[in-house]
Scaffold this active site. Sequence first.
Site, PDB file in Angstrom:
ATOM      1  CG  HIS A   2      -0.218   0.011   2.590  1.00 20.31           C
ATOM      2  ND1 HIS A   2       0.345   1.107   3.180  1.00 20.31           N
ATOM      3  CD2 HIS A   2      -0.113  -1.029   3.528  1.00 20.31           C
ATOM      4  CE1 HIS A   2       0.799   0.694   4.334  1.00 20.31           C
ATOM      5  NE2 HIS A   2       0.523  -0.469   4.457  1.00 20.31           N
ATOM      6  CB  CYS A   6       1.769  -3.790   4.964  1.00 19.77           C
ATOM      7  SG  CYS A   6       0.313  -4.061   5.556  1.00 19.77           S
TER       8      CYS A   6
END
Length: 406
Positions: free
Chosen positions: A326, A344
């Site tokens: 992201h 992440c």
Amino acid sequence: MRTAVRRARRAGATLAAVLTWAGLVGGLAGCDSGGAFGKPHSPEELIRVTPDDAGRNVKADEPLRVEVAEGRLESVEVVRVQDAREEPVAGRLEDDGTRWRPTGPGADRLTLAAKYTVDAVAVDGDGRRMARHTTFTTSVPDERFIGYVTPENRATVGTGMIVKLEFNREIENRAAVERGVRIRSRPAVEIAPHWFGKTRLDFRPQRYWKPGTQVTVDLDLRDVEAARGVYGLQHKSFSFTVGRSQISVVDAAEHTMEVRRNGALVDTLPITAGAPRSTTYNGRMVVTEMLDVTRMNSRTVGFGGEYDIPDVPHAIRLTDSGTFLHGNYWSGGAFGSSNVSHGCVGLRDVKGGSSLTPAGWFFDRTLIGDVVEVKNSADKKVAPDNGLGGWNMEWGAWKAGAAAGS
């Protein structure tokens, strides 16, 4: 800058409509450390959605509405998925922007055996913008079972797509159900099934699909007995097309991601991966959902109250457990030099998101079904049933997961 909540690109779509247990994890998002954020209202407090998030077996006469406690709604998008077909739900905002309601024929009733997704963006009384993404599923008659299929009908997907069926009831007679599902491709390749427990059946070829492949999913489950007194409903066909090949390799030690299109290197992007105490999974993961903006809350992924970021841009889901690739606008100079996330993979972005940043560039060039492979992380390999992680299983082991006698 982007103002839409999300693109209509995700693999949550499906056969009769909802991912049973996957609906429970669909709200999980979050990984990166939050940095210095204030204490705004949570999206759940600001944006109130009825029925509740992750609700299952919702009755047809329950109301569907979206409201804000203060401020105003900027946008609301509601999508109904049934029989692998996605259809927007018509609705309108009240003049003061505080409430959204469905409109048109049948607006007072929900469709049975369907999955609904609600994506809303609101601005609170202090001008802070927040996003909320929720799902719920409507009820299916007790004596029937349904399989919910990924990807959606007529989708164009990346070469790593795995066909996944989630069943709304436990399947005792797995061989009979497995025989009721046929996957065909043109050009033809061997496609094998693998069961993960009693509610999930995946199909894939030995290697990634060849670009341009046409795949058809035939369900002949009507009146198939899955468990004593529980019979199938579906007799349908669905299809999808495999687009170009895009495989991106994240090197957690080098803090880079190489993006290869049809085998050729397109670009190398600086990234930040999981910090030493919260490393990123190794292995091959498949893009299953793409959100222009989403909330990431550490409590949903087991990190306590370490962060709560209401507007993470360009969020690409890689696992059901909450691993995303992201946009990141809060980690300063970490990209290309250090790993600071909670698991992440972060790409440089700006608040609100921009197509001119590395995150926006990659988001705009990604399909559901594309592969992201992580290497050189101090973590284990991602489990084959975490998202569409089946490519991490050897072909022989994969084929051994078919139902006996099928």
